[in-house]
Design an enzyme around this catalytic site. Structure first.
Site, PDB file in Angstrom:
ATOM      1  N   HIS A  70      -2.764   3.255  -4.619  1.00 27.83           N
ATOM      2  CA  HIS A  70      -2.187   2.797  -3.339  1.00 27.83           C
ATOM      3  C   HIS A  70      -0.750   2.324  -3.528  1.00 27.83           C
ATOM      4  O   HIS A  70      -0.358   1.287  -2.980  1.00 27.83           O
ATOM      5  CB  HIS A  70      -3.045   1.671  -2.742  1.00 27.83           C
ATOM      6  CG  HIS A  70      -4.343   2.150  -2.164  1.00 27.83           C
ATOM      7  ND1 HIS A  70      -4.474   2.595  -0.864  1.00 27.83           N
ATOM      8  CD2 HIS A  70      -5.571   2.288  -2.724  1.00 27.83           C
ATOM      9  CE1 HIS A  70      -5.732   2.961  -0.634  1.00 27.83           C
ATOM     10  NE2 HIS A  70      -6.421   2.796  -1.749  1.00 27.83           N
ATOM     11  N   GLU A 122      -9.641   2.748  -5.356  1.00 30.38           N
ATOM     12  CA  GLU A 122      -9.272   4.125  -5.009  1.00 30.38           C
ATOM     13  C   GLU A 122      -8.036   4.614  -5.761  1.00 30.38           C
ATOM     14  O   GLU A 122      -7.067   5.038  -5.155  1.00 30.38           O
ATOM     15  CB  GLU A 122      -9.037   4.220  -3.499  1.00 30.38           C
ATOM     16  CG  GLU A 122     -10.275   3.908  -2.687  1.00 30.38           C
ATOM     17  CD  GLU A 122     -10.036   4.002  -1.189  1.00 30.38           C
ATOM     18  OE1 GLU A 122     -10.806   4.693  -0.527  1.00 30.38           O
ATOM     19  OE2 GLU A 122      -9.096   3.360  -0.684  1.00 30.38           O
ATOM     20  N   ASP A 149       0.862  -1.187   0.000  1.00 33.11           N
ATOM     21  CA  ASP A 149       0.000   0.000   0.000  1.00 33.11           C
ATOM     22  C   ASP A 149       0.892   1.228   0.000  1.00 33.11           C
ATOM     23  O   ASP A 149       2.118   1.120  -0.153  1.00 33.11           O
ATOM     24  CB  ASP A 149      -0.965  -0.024   1.201  1.00 33.11           C
ATOM     25  CG  ASP A 149      -2.299   0.628   0.860  1.00 33.11           C
ATOM     26  OD1 ASP A 149      -2.282   1.802   0.466  1.00 33.11           O
ATOM     27  OD2 ASP A 149      -3.342  -0.035   0.959  1.00 33.11           O
TER      28      ASP A 149
HETATM   29  C1  ACM Z   1     -10.872  -0.342   0.404  1.00 36.31           C
HETATM   30  O1  ACM Z   1     -11.373  -0.201   1.541  1.00 36.31           O
HETATM   31  N1  ACM Z   1     -10.348   0.681  -0.215  1.00 36.31           N
HETATM   32  C2  ACM Z   1     -10.851  -1.627  -0.255  1.00 36.31           C
END
Ligand code: ACM
Length: 543
Positions: A246, A309, A177
């Protein structure tokens, strides 16, 4: 409550008969099954009989036996017959054997859950009876974020034990991440030398900088060990390499994969943020190396590619990415997001591995026909994914266990909530309002623990249990039918967790040292789960 009524999760059928079966160190075992089953049973017996290094009742007559087979019935299913002379397990596969062994363990005295314990005077005795059992859902998982806070291998191995004790069968490790890259790479060592640590940490988006380096990673050997340890407990490890968003840690290690001219660093705030990598052929080549190493270490039949995201605004403006988009026939960044994930998915498929994505990946077309979707946002996102793909239910409400468990002032600071034991128990993985086709696409569910606000193993225990016990029942038994009965059984089950040394949340609220107190961990605002859910629905249609 008799031992068969105290099983958790509740089996399909469980009925006591009379008498006891006694487990002894010299018990003959007849075993027909795969290599995994052999190793599983060997390790189970070695663990159980380890406390037998002292004088305890030993059956020397040779009149009892254990009989196990793993090739009778559907995958995951088992029948257990316990008579005074014989303990017999007939399972569909090694996962079924694992489920049966958990049941056997739950039938023995609670102290069997300790790593070493003098057995009661009468020894390790299981009351006789019959269990016929099959899981309602084939995917019963837990996701652990080892990035925002890192959990060392020993914690993960213990977590596997706790999951197996509830017949969970998937451990999804969120390995990468913005805040760190948590796995070694031999081909790209910069990933673990540079990407695995941050020089400082800020808790929450506006917390103070603590100025203390923080990091850690698993070697490929560690990862192989975790996968193998889990397999012997009926659990498949599902590694996640989260792309193309991420990816701050990946870009810090390999700045050439990011937006040219931008400074790249592992994020120091344990909060979502950061931008994305360039979805180009060079990036794919780099990731192929990483994926090959992960597949080789874990033997994983599934790899999660993330896809959530992702801010991709810069892609159209960057000449290299724009050229890649044109070559792929994509006019919008969102299409390129889908193209990139599909392409990596094909790479996995060539190696016999199924790809998994969060629901944003499904929305941008970043899926192959057999891909699995985890929909984390609203009901709309789940229903849409189930219309076309196999779905693992993982909606924020009620499966994000990093949210508070109640509205009590004493709960620790978190992202909000509450998501209560009752909320989890009421979860319906395949809602009646869906079409039969959509419901059939639900292959299971899992709980997630994102660790922005979870710095320790003790807090992890606190958040996971006892909510995980309720989810285990939903996924294994299909539903928690009677909350009062479940609570009574759970009260009994907590004695097993006590024996395992789990820092669970007591049913009536946190212990003084589990609460937030008045310092940095004080609960900063009352739960806003209604608003959170409304927000989730509002973003469910956005990539
Ligand atoms: C997430 O909570 N962005 C998978």
């Amino acid at each position: 409550m008799d031992a068969y009524a105290a099983l958790l999760p509740r089996p399909v059928k469980a009925r006591p008969t009379s008498g006891f079966f006694q487990l002894t160190p010299d018990i003959p075992v007849t075993l027909s099954g795969s290599g995994t089953t052999h190793a599983m049973v060997g390790s189970f017996l070695a663990e159980l009989l380890r406390p037998y290094d002292n004088a305890i009742p030993v059956n020397t007559t040779g009149s009892t036996e254990v009989v196990i087979t793993d090739s009778e019935g559907d995958p995951g299913t088992y029948t257990l017959r316990v008579t005074p002379e014989r303990l017999e397990i007939r399972a569909g596969d090694s996962e079924g054997v694992a489920g049966a062994l958990t049941t056997v363990r739950q039938l023995l005295p609670d102290s069997i859950w300790r790593r070493a314990a003098a057995p009661p005077a009468e020894g390790w005795r299981a009351p006789c009876g019959v269990v016929e059992d099959r899981p309602a859902y084939g995917w019963r998982g837990a996701m652990l974020d080892v990035v925002r806070h890192f959990f060392p291998k020993r914690t993960v191995l213990r977590y596997v034990d706790l999951l197996a004790a509830h017949r969970f069968n998937r451990l999804h490790l969120h390995l990468t991440d913005d805040q760190g890259w948590r796995v070694q790479s031999l081909r790209h060592p910069e990933l673990h030398t540079t990407g695995s640590w941050r020089p400082s940490t800020r808790l929450g988006p506006d917390g103070p900088d603590d100025g203390t380096p923080y990091g850690g990673y698993y070697t490929l050997d560690d990862l192989a060990e975790i996968a193998s340890y889990a397999r012997l407990r009926g659990i498949t490890v599902v590694p996640e390499i989260n792309v193309p968003g991420h990816t701050s840690a990946l870009r810090a290690a390999a700045p050439g994969l990011g937006r040219p001219g931008e400074p790249q660093a592992v994020l120091d705030t344990v909060w979502a943020g950061g931008t994305s990598i360039a979805p180009t052929a060079a990036t794919e080549d780099y990731l192929h190396d990483v994926l090959e190493e992960i597949i080789e270490a874990t033997g994983a039949p599934y790899v999660h590619l993330g896809g959530d995201e992702c801010s991709m605004d810069w892609w159209s403006e960057d000449p290299e990415v724009a050229a890649a988009m044109a070559a792929a026939g994509c006019t919008e960044p969102q299409q390129m997001h889908g193209h990139f994930l599909r392409s990596l998915g094909r790479f996995l498929a060539e190696r016999g591995v199924r790809m998994i994505v969060w629901d944003e990946g499904h929305l941008t077309g970043g899926v192959l026909d057999d891909s699995i979707v985890m929909a984390w946002r609203g009901e709309e996102a789940s229903a849409r994914a189930a219309a076309t793909h196999d779905l693992v239910r993982s909606p924020l409400f009620p499966t994000y266990f990093n949210f508070d468990q109640s509205d009590l002032e004493e709960e620790r600071r978190s992202e909000g909530g509450p998501i209560t034991l009752e909320d989890v128990a009421a979860f319906t993985p395949a809602p009646d309002s869906w079409s039969p086709e959509q419901r059939d696409r639900v292959i299971g569910g899992q709980f997630q623990i994102w660790t922005e606000w979870v710095p320790s193993e003790r807090h992890l225990d606190y958040l996971a249990f006892p909510r995980a016990c309720a989810l285990a029942e939903v996924l294994w038994s299909g539903a928690v039918d009677d909350m009062a009965e479940f609570r009574a059984r759970l009260g009994r089950h907590l004695r097993r967790l006590d024996a395992m040394g789990v820092d669970y949340r007591p049913l009536d609220g946190p212990l003084p040292w589990q609460s937030g107190g008045t310092g940095v961990w004080r609960r900063s605002s009352p739960g806003r789960i209604k608003e959170t859910r409304a927000w989730l629905e509002s973003i469910s249609g956005r990539p």
